[in-house]
Every structure is written in C-alpha cells, then in structure tokens.
Design a protein around this motif. Sequence first.
Motif, short mmCIF file in Angstrom:
data_model
loop_
_atom_site.label_atom_id
_atom_site.label_comp_id
_atom_site.label_asym_id
_atom_site.label_seq_id
_atom_site.Cartn_x
_atom_site.Cartn_y
_atom_site.Cartn_z
N GLY A 98 -5.10 17.03 -35.13
CA GLY A 98 -4.07 16.56 -36.05
C GLY A 98 -2.81 17.38 -35.83
O GLY A 98 -2.89 18.59 -35.62
N THR A 112 0.09 17.14 -37.97
CA THR A 112 0.90 17.27 -39.18
C THR A 112 1.00 18.74 -39.57
O THR A 112 -0.01 19.45 -39.60
CB THR A 112 0.29 16.46 -40.34
N ALA A 132 1.66 16.52 -47.76
CA ALA A 132 1.54 15.38 -46.85
C ALA A 132 0.36 14.53 -47.29
O ALA A 132 -0.66 15.05 -47.77
CB ALA A 132 1.34 15.86 -45.41
N SER A 133 0.51 13.22 -47.14
CA SER A 133 -0.56 12.29 -47.45
C SER A 133 -1.26 11.92 -46.15
O SER A 133 -0.62 11.44 -45.21
CB SER A 133 0.01 11.04 -48.13
N LEU A 134 -2.57 12.17 -46.08
CA LEU A 134 -3.34 11.95 -44.87
C LEU A 134 -4.53 11.05 -45.19
O LEU A 134 -4.99 10.98 -46.32
CB LEU A 134 -3.84 13.28 -44.31
N GLU A 135 -5.02 10.36 -44.16
CA GLU A 135 -6.16 9.48 -44.36
C GLU A 135 -7.45 10.12 -43.88
O GLU A 135 -7.51 10.65 -42.76
CB GLU A 135 -5.96 8.15 -43.63
N ALA A 146 -9.34 14.48 -41.84
CA ALA A 146 -7.92 14.65 -41.50
C ALA A 146 -7.67 16.12 -41.19
O ALA A 146 -8.10 17.00 -41.94
CB ALA A 146 -7.05 14.20 -42.68
N PHE A 204 -4.76 19.17 -40.27
CA PHE A 204 -3.36 19.53 -40.37
C PHE A 204 -3.19 21.02 -40.15
O PHE A 204 -4.16 21.78 -40.18
CB PHE A 204 -2.76 19.09 -41.72
#
Length: 197
Positions: free
Chosen positions: A100, A102, A110-113, A120, A122
């Motif tokens: 990842g 991000t 942050a919006s993650l799936e 996810a 980051f």
Amino acid sequence: MREGFVEAGGTTEIELEVADRSAVVLGAVSTDDEDLTMRLVGDGAELENDDGSSELDAFAFEMGSRDPLIGAVLEPGSYRIQLGEYSGDRTGFQLQVLTGSTVVGVGESASLEVAPGAPALFIARVTTGQESIRAEAEFDSVLWGRSSADDSSLMDDDSGGDSNPLITLNGTVDGDLVMVAAAYDRDEGGMVLVSVE
C-alpha cells in the motif's frame, strides 16, 4: 500470491519490483509443516525473519508461530525475496506480498478499503513517537504495525472503543511505520478510516 518449492539444502529466490514508495508486508507458510526462513534484500534493504508471528491474520493463509513475516517501508526499486527451510529440508511454500502506498501523517486521515481476506496497508508518518494511530470501521477491525528502525511490532484490537483499534506510541518509535488495517473476522470487510493523531 506465489507458490513453489524450496529444495533440500537450498533457497528459492523471487524477484519483487516496487514501483512507488510503499508499505510492504511479506508472509510465507510451508505447505509441509516445515520451518521456513525469509530474507528480503535489495536497494539498501537487508531484512530477515525466521519465526515471524501468528499475530497478523491478514493473509490468504493462516500463519503460525514458526512462519516468517517481514514488514518494511520500501523505496522504489528491485528486491529479492529468499526463502529457505531452517533445517535444510525440502518443502513447498505459499508466499503472499501485501502493499500500500497511502501515507498518513500527523493530523491526517485516509479512507481505505478492507476486503475479505485482503487488508489495507498504509504508511503512518510519525515525528515524535508520542502519536496515536487509530482505525474506525463499521466492522470489528484490528491494526498491526512494524517499525523498520528496530523491527518492533505494534498491535491492537479494541482500545479505541466500539471494536475499533487504537495504538498509542510510547516515545521509542519515530519515522515511517508499516501499518495494516484488517478485519478481525477475515470474512468481513468494508471501508476503514485510519488516522494519526
């Protein structure tokens, strides 16, 4: 996901190309219940692990206490994953690479799936080592992290309330941390809001 064999007394090498600066987590299991070892080398990185941890349940397979686990923030470049067997036995393996790119800094979110069986990743950018890293989701979520500086692991399940994780750093960790947001139940998933405070 990659499957293959480690020959007796040998190692198997797999090339890893990283296009963007990324949080990368590698996990592997023996399909013959043997004891795998793993090294990651290239572009200034030289990391190795033998008995990683069963604490991160984020791979397509279930890891045990003798399975190797490496987490690091990697710069763009070419790397080599080297798998061996601790006693030199022949064994089959399954290897999964999670990534990842991000970056979440202090005061950012942050919006993650998170998908079933697919967490996810980051990069949490901390500056003082006194920050907190939080995840909020409508499902029961967990946070796991690793500091490349000292190879220490961080993990939390419910400290943020409402089945949300919250990791509060103790001042000994700073820099960029590899973070994994996952569902406690690997069959669940959805959007997760991650933040560094």
